[in-house]
Design an enzyme around this catalytic site. Structure first.
Site, PDB file in Angstrom:
ATOM      1  N   LYS A 109      11.027 -65.736  91.551  1.00 41.56           N
ATOM      2  CA  LYS A 109      12.358 -66.282  91.828  1.00 41.56           C
ATOM      3  C   LYS A 109      13.395 -65.195  92.078  1.00 41.56           C
ATOM      4  O   LYS A 109      14.398 -65.431  92.745  1.00 41.56           O
ATOM      5  CB  LYS A 109      12.757 -67.226  90.723  1.00 41.56           C
ATOM      6  CG  LYS A 109      11.843 -68.453  90.751  1.00 41.56           C
ATOM      7  CD  LYS A 109      12.153 -69.480  89.727  1.00 41.56           C
ATOM      8  CE  LYS A 109      11.335 -70.735  89.955  1.00 41.56           C
ATOM      9  NZ  LYS A 109       9.953 -70.622  89.453  1.00 41.56           N
TER      10      LYS A 109
HETATM   11  C1  LIG Z   1       8.973 -71.467  89.642  1.00 42.81           C
HETATM   12  C2  LIG Z   1       7.602 -70.955  89.512  1.00 42.81           C
HETATM   13  C3  LIG Z   1       6.526 -71.561  90.170  1.00 42.81           C
HETATM   14  C4  LIG Z   1       6.681 -72.822  90.977  1.00 42.81           C
HETATM   15  O1  LIG Z   1       7.442 -72.630  92.138  1.00 42.81           O
HETATM   16  P1  LIG Z   1       8.099 -73.900  92.870  1.00 42.81           P
HETATM   17  O2  LIG Z   1       8.912 -73.322  93.963  1.00 42.81           O
HETATM   18  O3  LIG Z   1       8.944 -74.589  91.840  1.00 42.81           O
HETATM   19  O4  LIG Z   1       6.995 -74.765  93.338  1.00 42.81           O
HETATM   20  C5  LIG Z   1       5.280 -70.975  90.057  1.00 42.81           C
HETATM   21  N1  LIG Z   1       5.082 -69.878  89.313  1.00 42.81           N
HETATM   22  C6  LIG Z   1       6.098 -69.271  88.661  1.00 42.81           C
HETATM   23  C7  LIG Z   1       5.806 -68.078  87.843  1.00 42.81           C
HETATM   24  C8  LIG Z   1       7.388 -69.780  88.739  1.00 42.81           C
HETATM   25  O5  LIG Z   1       8.384 -69.171  88.100  1.00 42.81           O
END
Ligand SMILES: *Cc1c(COP(=O)(O)O)cnc(C)c1O
Length: 466
Positions: A117
């Site tokens: 993120k």
């Molecule tokens: C947020 C997250 C996901 C999922 O991603 P999305 O965009 O919500 O589908 C997968 N792995 C990690 C480590 C995350 O932080």
């Protein structure tokens, strides 16, 4: 190579909000009709330019891709991108690591909070600050997090002027590293709420606060969850860089929660990038697996798992994929989402299922398979992988793979963010990168609130001294 100067415009999936430009959708997050913003037409990246990406840096590719979405000066976008990625540990930003024949990990966890993120939010925070400086006024970010969005939002927005950040996480359902990354922020504009409920409860409260028009406009409420299209725009970049590095189209396996990361793959495809298939990998919270397999979208109840950032039953960004799969039929989508809100069930018509199946495949994996996959990866490759990555790698291990057809597993978190699961599977405790060593010393700041929208609203108002 010229980049078109025509600015991308945005409209809502539900078709009842006015079309607008990038800065507006950046600051608004959700559209006023409850839908999600998408470009009215997808900007295109030519085959020649895609090939040229192979010799360009990540920052350069990000600039080329993101300027197609934005409406601010190209130099400003370039500055924000360069600053955002200067804080990453790895010079490639999103390195592609070969772990077997035609099998790769795309490591997306080299940012400040060790999860993918950061890749979008480090850019978004800077764009936000810039847009607010230009417009004046203040913004209140209210985010629901299953763990990683919250820490990444706090790392990106903590200490910025004219922005207050409220992060709701489900109490007791995030890892200690995740919680401490949020609660030990020293910045006065950061406010943590541990909600007595699940992630879906937290997300429902955020949506209800958005719908509470007097409140939302008084506080200048906005979202940095992946409902904000700017995140999708920043995330489609690594599909381009990975494909350019391989020199041929790949299958991408994506550990999926809110469907933002995998939808960024669809966005890249719609911009002209050839991708074999997008594999949606879920844990036991398998609503996305079930809808892609059976055509019925129906949430169960959230089960805590070893991959908590995917413990989600309603995947907000799926609405974007449905809109595209229906041929951009906002009338159908509006009725479908209203029916879903009423019945907690939506049966997809055949033409929508067929369109989804052309791009997406699905796989699911429970906690014991997750642990077995972490152990196998360690045994066979020497790599320690986190449980989210393992959910996707499990799907890759089970696929019928053709020789010469590359499979790229998105590695979304650093193993040290989830040390308990990794140690349980391998007997090895991954070490936190040294820049995070002070995490266990900082004082935590967080308030616990019941699962009640009115109380969350009152808390925000009192913190903002309204
Ligand atoms: C947020 C997250 C996901 C999922 O991603 P999305 O965009 O919500 O589908 C997968 N792995 C990690 C480590 C995350 O932080």
């Amino acid at each position: 190579m010229t980049v078109s100067t025509e600015k991308t415009r945005y409209g809502s999936t539900r078709g009842q909000a006015p079309e607008t430009g990038f800065s507006d959708i950046l600051l608004a997050g959700l559209a006023s009709d409850g839908g999600l913003y998408l470009p009215t037409a997808w900007p295109q990246v030519s085959v020649a330019e895609q090939a040229a990406f192979a010799s360009a840096s990540y920052v350069e590719v990000a600039r080329r891709v993101l300027t197609r979405f934005t409406d601010v000066a190209e130099d400003d976008v370039a500055d924000d991108i360069a600053a955002a990625y200067s804080g990453f540990e790895h010079p490639a930003i999103a390195p592609l690591v070969e772990i077997g024949p035609d099998l790769y990990l795309l490591e997306l966890f080299h940012g400040p909070t060790l999860a993918f993120k950061d890749i979008a939010l480090q850019v978004l925070g800077r764009m936000f600050a810039r847009a607010l400086r230009k417009r004046g006024g203040r913004a209140t970010v209210v985010a629901a997090t299953s763990g990683d969005t919250g820490s990444a939002a706090i790392a990106a927005l903590g200490g910025l002027p004219n922005i207050e950040v409220f992060v709701l996480h489900p109490k007791g359902r995030v890892s200690e590293v995740q919680r401490r990354q949020m609660t030990t922020s020293p910045h006065a504009n950061v406010h943590n709420v541990a909600l007595e409920g699940t992630f879906d409860d937290a997300q429902a409260i955020v949506k209800a606060l958005f719908a509470d028009e007097p409140f939302a406009s008084t506080v200048g409420m906005t979202a940095v969850n992946s409902i904000n299209f700017a995140r999708i725009a920043a995330q489609c970049v690594y599909y381009f860089t990975a494909t350019a590095a391989l020199g041929r189209p790949a299958t991408f396996v994506v550990p999926t929660g809110n469907f933002g990361d995998v939808f960024a793959g669809e966005a890249a495809m719609r911009m002209g990038l050839p991708i074999e298939k997008l594999v949606v990998a879920t844990n036991a919270n398998d609503i996305m697996y079930r809808v892609l397999e059976t055509g019925v979208y129906a949430p169960g109840s959230v089960q805590p798992s070893l991959s908590p950032s995917m413990d989600i039953q309603v995947a907000s960004n799926f609405e974007r994929a449905l809109f595209e799969a229906s041929g951009r039929d906002s009338e159908w989508l509006r009725a479908a989402m209203a029916g879903f809100a009423r019945d907690r069930r939506l049966e997809l018509p055949p033409h929508v299922r067929t369109a989804l199946a052309a791009r997406y495949a699905a796989a699911r994996c429970d906690d014991s398979e997750t642990l077995a996959t972490i152990a196998r990866a360690h045994r066979e490759t020497g790599h320690l992988i986190d449980p989210h990555t393992a959910v996707a790698l499990n799907a890759a291990y089970r696929m019928n793979r053709e020789a010469g057809a590359p499979v790229v597993v998105l590695s979304t978190a650093h193993p040290a963010k989830f040390p308990d699961a990794v140690a349980k599977a391998t007997g090895v405790t991954p070490t936190l990168p040294s820049r995070l060593a002070s995490l266990f010393e900082g004082e935590e700041r967080c308030i616990t609130l019941p699962n009640d929208k009115a109380l969350v609203r009152a808390h925000i108002e009192s913190m903002l001294a309204l």
